[in-house]
Design an enzyme around this catalytic site. Structure first.
Site, mmCIF file in Angstrom:
data_model
loop_
_atom_site.group_PDB
_atom_site.id
_atom_site.type_symbol
_atom_site.label_atom_id
_atom_site.label_comp_id
_atom_site.label_asym_id
_atom_site.label_seq_id
_atom_site.Cartn_x
_atom_site.Cartn_y
_atom_site.Cartn_z
ATOM 1 N N ASP A 102 0.880 4.294 -17.010
ATOM 2 C CA ASP A 102 1.473 4.222 -18.349
ATOM 3 C C ASP A 102 0.643 3.194 -19.139
ATOM 4 O OD1 ASP A 102 2.327 1.731 -17.486
ATOM 5 O OD2 ASP A 102 4.458 2.076 -17.871
ATOM 6 N N ARG B 86 3.930 6.992 17.490
ATOM 7 C CA ARG B 86 5.345 6.717 17.176
ATOM 8 C C ARG B 86 5.589 6.695 15.676
ATOM 9 N NH1 ARG B 86 2.921 1.905 18.070
ATOM 10 N NH2 ARG B 86 3.535 0.068 16.876
ATOM 11 N N HIS B 87 4.544 6.436 14.916
ATOM 12 C CA HIS B 87 4.714 6.392 13.454
ATOM 13 C C HIS B 87 4.886 7.788 12.866
ATOM 14 C CE1 HIS B 87 4.020 2.180 13.684
ATOM 15 N NE2 HIS B 87 2.873 2.384 14.326
HETATM 16 C C1 RB5 Z 1 6.748 -0.681 -19.467
HETATM 17 O O1 RB5 Z 1 7.080 -1.647 -20.400
HETATM 18 C C2 RB5 Z 1 7.259 -1.081 -18.100
HETATM 19 O O2 RB5 Z 1 8.634 -1.034 -18.072
HETATM 20 C C3 RB5 Z 1 6.667 -0.183 -17.033
HETATM 21 O O3 RB5 Z 1 5.285 -0.229 -17.092
HETATM 22 C C4 RB5 Z 1 7.016 -0.529 -15.596
HETATM 23 O O4 RB5 Z 1 6.739 -1.875 -15.312
HETATM 24 C C5 RB5 Z 1 8.321 -0.085 -15.113
HETATM 25 O O5 RB5 Z 1 8.695 -0.273 -13.934
#
Ligand code: RB5
Length: 147
Positions: free
Chosen positions: A10, A134-135
């Site tokens: 993001d 085992r994993h």
């Molecule tokens: C974005 O502001 C933030 O909430 C996102 O990048 C993340 O850290 C969420 O878990």
């Protein structure tokens, strides 16, 4: 190195994503870059789903996801069947999530982890093989929860 990797972030993970993309391209990895393509705000669950679907449809074996903390994007990724997304903070956690959990997605926090540590984690994550034994039974038990 010919492994194909999907990578997404993001806006809060965008800066670190750029560092990781440049690094992996330099090393010869083939990358599918998804999510924010600049610092403009976007929603991490959408990015997590799109990137994880590149694993479940067989396009790539492993992926990297980055948001601000790494937490939201890992929670979202782990809702996708077949995904074992690990939020890692150092080379030790990146190594052991491959050895023991057969994690297929490395999650990191762009507001938490610096580029030096992140690139070290990326190397370890992509180069460490699952230990099996085992994993494998325990990973199978995780998969059972999805049913
Ligand atoms: C974005 O502001 C933030 O909430 C996102 O990048 C993340 O850290 C969420 O878990």
């Amino acid at each position: 190195m010919s492994m194909k990797i999907a990578i997404g972030s993001d806006h809060a993970g965008y800066g670190l994503k750029r560092e990781v993309v440049d690094y992996l391209k330099e090393k010869g990895y083939e990358l599918i870059e998804m999510g924010c393509m600049d610092g403009t705000s976007c929603d991490y669950p959408v990015v997590a789903k799109e990137v994880c679907e590149k694993i479940t449809d067989g396009t790539v074996e492993k992926a990297i996801l980055i948001c601000g903390t790494g937490i939201g994007i890992s929670i979202a990724a782990n809702k996708v069947k077949g995904i074992r997304a690990a939020l890692c903070t150092d080379a030790y956690t990146a190594k052991y999530t491959r050895l023991h959990n057969d994690a297929n997605v490395l999650c990191m926090g762009g507001r938490v982890t610096g580029a030096g540590v992140a690139l070290e984690m990326v190397d370890v994550f992509l180069e460490t093989e699952f230990e099996g034994g085992r994993h494998q039974r325990r990973v199978d038990l995780i998969t059972d929860i999805e049913k």
